[in-house]
Design a protein around this motif. Structure first.
Motif, mmCIF file in Angstrom:
data_model
loop_
_atom_site.group_PDB
_atom_site.id
_atom_site.type_symbol
_atom_site.label_atom_id
_atom_site.label_comp_id
_atom_site.label_asym_id
_atom_site.label_seq_id
_atom_site.Cartn_x
_atom_site.Cartn_y
_atom_site.Cartn_z
ATOM 1 N N LYS A 1 1.065 -1.376 0.650
ATOM 2 C CA LYS A 1 0.341 -0.056 -0.212
ATOM 3 C C LYS A 1 1.278 1.002 -0.093
ATOM 4 N N MET A 2 1.945 1.290 1.031
ATOM 5 C CA MET A 2 2.092 2.597 1.232
ATOM 6 C C MET A 2 3.580 3.001 -0.663
ATOM 7 N N LEU A 3 3.882 1.714 -0.997
ATOM 8 C CA LEU A 3 4.561 1.733 -2.089
ATOM 9 C C LEU A 3 3.954 2.814 -3.562
ATOM 10 N N SER A 4 2.244 1.995 -2.829
ATOM 11 C CA SER A 4 1.809 2.464 -4.510
ATOM 12 C C SER A 4 1.026 3.863 -4.061
ATOM 13 N N LEU A 5 1.413 4.137 -2.849
ATOM 14 C CA LEU A 5 0.760 5.223 -3.292
ATOM 15 C C LEU A 5 1.974 6.642 -3.973
ATOM 16 N N GLY A 6 3.176 5.976 -3.652
ATOM 17 C CA GLY A 6 3.945 6.675 -4.562
ATOM 18 C C GLY A 6 4.526 8.410 -4.316
ATOM 19 N N VAL A 7 4.914 8.076 -3.301
ATOM 20 C CA VAL A 7 5.733 8.824 -2.194
ATOM 21 C C VAL A 7 7.175 8.803 -1.725
ATOM 22 N N LEU A 8 7.455 7.403 -1.048
ATOM 23 C CA LEU A 8 8.681 7.411 -1.263
ATOM 24 C C LEU A 8 9.685 7.130 -2.265
ATOM 25 N N GLU A 9 10.698 7.159 -2.134
ATOM 26 C CA GLU A 9 11.238 7.452 -2.726
ATOM 27 C C GLU A 9 12.216 6.380 -1.969
ATOM 28 N N ARG A 10 13.485 5.294 -3.069
ATOM 29 C CA ARG A 10 13.817 3.915 -2.013
ATOM 30 C C ARG A 10 15.758 4.376 -2.514
ATOM 31 N N LEU A 11 15.966 4.803 -1.674
ATOM 32 C CA LEU A 11 17.646 5.128 -1.424
ATOM 33 C C LEU A 11 18.383 3.908 -1.686
ATOM 34 N N GLU A 12 19.376 3.438 -2.245
ATOM 35 C CA GLU A 12 20.170 2.784 -2.659
ATOM 36 C C GLU A 12 20.910 2.317 -1.399
ATOM 37 N N LYS A 13 21.676 1.227 -1.362
ATOM 38 C CA LYS A 13 22.208 0.453 0.218
ATOM 39 C C LYS A 13 23.593 0.585 -1.150
ATOM 40 N N LYS A 14 24.480 0.982 0.467
ATOM 41 C CA LYS A 14 25.803 1.320 0.112
ATOM 42 C C LYS A 14 25.796 -0.151 -0.368
ATOM 43 N N TYR A 15 27.058 -0.313 -0.830
ATOM 44 C CA TYR A 15 27.851 -1.803 -0.806
ATOM 45 C C TYR A 15 29.024 -1.781 0.058
ATOM 46 N N THR A 16 28.521 -2.777 0.552
ATOM 47 C CA THR A 16 29.828 -3.092 1.736
ATOM 48 C C THR A 16 30.727 -4.409 1.855
ATOM 49 N N GLY A 17 30.474 -4.397 0.314
ATOM 50 C CA GLY A 17 31.223 -5.840 0.218
ATOM 51 C C GLY A 17 30.824 -7.082 1.228
ATOM 52 N N ALA A 18 30.404 -6.929 2.130
ATOM 53 C CA ALA A 18 30.188 -8.765 3.276
ATOM 54 C C ALA A 18 28.454 -8.424 2.176
ATOM 55 N N GLN A 19 28.019 -9.884 2.832
ATOM 56 C CA GLN A 19 26.376 -10.432 2.439
ATOM 57 C C GLN A 19 25.410 -8.465 3.523
ATOM 58 N N ASN A 20 24.698 -7.975 2.030
ATOM 59 C CA ASN A 20 23.997 -7.064 2.850
ATOM 60 C C ASN A 20 22.153 -7.088 3.554
ATOM 61 N N LYS A 21 22.575 -7.506 4.932
ATOM 62 C CA LYS A 21 21.187 -7.641 4.772
ATOM 63 C C LYS A 21 20.396 -6.427 6.019
ATOM 64 N N ALA A 22 21.017 -4.985 5.784
ATOM 65 C CA ALA A 22 20.620 -3.877 6.477
ATOM 66 C C ALA A 22 19.161 -4.196 5.072
ATOM 67 N N PRO A 23 18.130 -3.719 6.465
ATOM 68 C CA PRO A 23 16.727 -3.170 5.453
ATOM 69 C C PRO A 23 16.739 -2.116 4.341
ATOM 70 N N TYR A 24 16.593 -1.520 3.093
ATOM 71 C CA TYR A 24 16.628 -0.231 2.361
ATOM 72 C C TYR A 24 15.937 1.105 3.222
ATOM 73 N N LEU A 25 16.350 1.628 3.175
ATOM 74 C CA LEU A 25 16.376 3.155 3.725
ATOM 75 C C LEU A 25 15.050 3.094 2.753
ATOM 76 N N TYR A 26 14.314 4.917 3.591
ATOM 77 C CA TYR A 26 13.270 5.198 2.176
ATOM 78 C C TYR A 26 13.456 6.401 2.626
ATOM 79 N N ARG A 27 12.981 7.400 1.980
ATOM 80 C CA ARG A 27 12.862 9.303 2.586
ATOM 81 C C ARG A 27 11.245 9.576 1.523
ATOM 82 N N PHE A 28 10.410 10.303 2.438
ATOM 83 C CA PHE A 28 9.023 11.083 1.216
ATOM 84 C C PHE A 28 10.089 12.478 0.327
#
Lengths: 239, 239
Positions: B209-236
């Motif tokens: 539902k939140m993604l369908s509102l079209g108001v969130l921007e998903r930020l790129e994950k920083k590539y750390t080299g290790a397996q990246n398990k951190a969740p995505y960050l968003y901003r409005f």
């Protein structure tokens, strides 16, 4: 008008919507004063009545209707409302000429002081209305929302804000039924939405969306024997 | 307080929402008078300021914040507000004892007359607030919305109506971002919605539902080299 019976500096204006001939209309007053003399239907609030009762009274005096769907939508509280307007002096002059004994300096100053205005919108059945002029109305007139003249003070802004609020609430508050007869076809409902939003809706999507709201009851078709091509009739469940 | 500087019979109250520790909070005042002495943050409107500026001033005086998201939501205009309340006489007594010279009969009668109240809700960042008592505040306190005490007059009703309005507008007006840091995870956003609505949301549906509102921007994950398990960050997007 006895000013001591009313709360000072506080008024209300009603954006009165009606629907006929597939067009959304608004009721406005041509008042007896000035040049740009169109305005919304407004009034003051008695010290002994609630804000809602005051709005209902203002409407009943002009339309004869007792039970009207009324909704507050915004307060217009700019510090320059009325007192910063050119219309103010026109009104002062006009009131003094109209009846200098009743509209003495004290009364005229009260009426042209700053007013914080509570905006209501109303939905009513145009066919049930018997228009009756208030004291300051030259006449009252239904205008299509795309043919509203320039009005006094910030009344055009109040109208636009009320229309935006009506659009915002048309689905969620299920208020469309106040503008429709008891039973109606899907095309009738679509025509109402198109009049309110001033844009076309795609038939299939519109029907799907309306049915998904879960508020429409589809009536059984009468079996006539002949091939039945009449469209389904609906009514609102809550009615 | 010089009563002649203010519009009579018109007041405002603010339902001040903040969000911390995954809980929606409201700022209330324990005033210096009476027994049931909790209330919302309110004030009067100067003759020279707009209604919106008056609400901003009332908030700035108590929180130090200049730019606060403020939204009108309803006028409380019952004819018996305050003048029909038992709290009225408690307040009259208390004001006279508090400072009999300043709060003489004229001032006390003005303050305990009928008031039409404009309700605002505000959203602010609890961490940026520096609380400061107004003249009649014993102290100010943040309370979780499920632990608000009985307040004076109709202030509990004003709070409930403001909360309903916040819920109604949380999606459409994109106001959630006023309660979140600049970047946040989907779980942070969900926790905020759960705090505001006081009910759980299903994770998958909520994200969809939140993604369908079209108001969130998903930020790129920083590539750390290790397996990246951190969740995505968003901003409005509109921020």
């Amino acid at each position: 008008m006895q000013i001591e019976e009313y709360i000072p500096n506080l008024s209300l204006d009603c954006v009165v919507f009606g629907y006929s001939e597939r067009s959304l209309k608004v009721l406005i007053s041509r008042n007896k004063f000035g040049k740009k003399n169109w305005e919304l239907l407004g009034g003051y609030i008695r010290k002994t009545e609630s804000v809602e009762k005051a709005a209902a009274r203002v409407l009943q005096e002009r339309t004869g209707l007792k039970k009207v769907y009324l909704e507050q939508f915004r307060v217009f509280g700019n510090e320059n409302r009325i007192i910063g307007s050119r219309n103010k002096n026109v009104l002062k002059e006009a009131l003094r000429k109209y009846d200098p004994r009743r509209f003495n300096k004290e009364v005229v100053d009260w009426m042209t002081d700053r007013f914080v205005c509570i905006g209501f919108y109303a939905l009513l059945d145009i066919n049930r209305v018997v228009l009756k002029n208030g004291e300051f109305d030259e006449y009252l007139e239904w205008r299509s929302i795309d043919a509203v003249p320039e009005m006094i003070y910030d009344h055009n802004e109040i109208l636009e804000t009320g229309l935006a609020s009506l659009r915002e609430h048309l689905d969620s508050k299920l208020i469309a039924f106040n503008l429709l007869p008891e039973t109606f076809t899907m095309r009738d409902l679509q025509a109402l939405y198109e009049a309110v939003y001033e844009r076309p809706f795609a038939m299939n999507n519109f029907q799907k969306k309306m049915l998904s709201l879960g508020v429409l009851e589809r009536l059984e078709k009468k079996y006539t024997g002949a091939q039945n091509k009449a469209p389904y009739l609906y009514r609102f469940k809550g009615r």
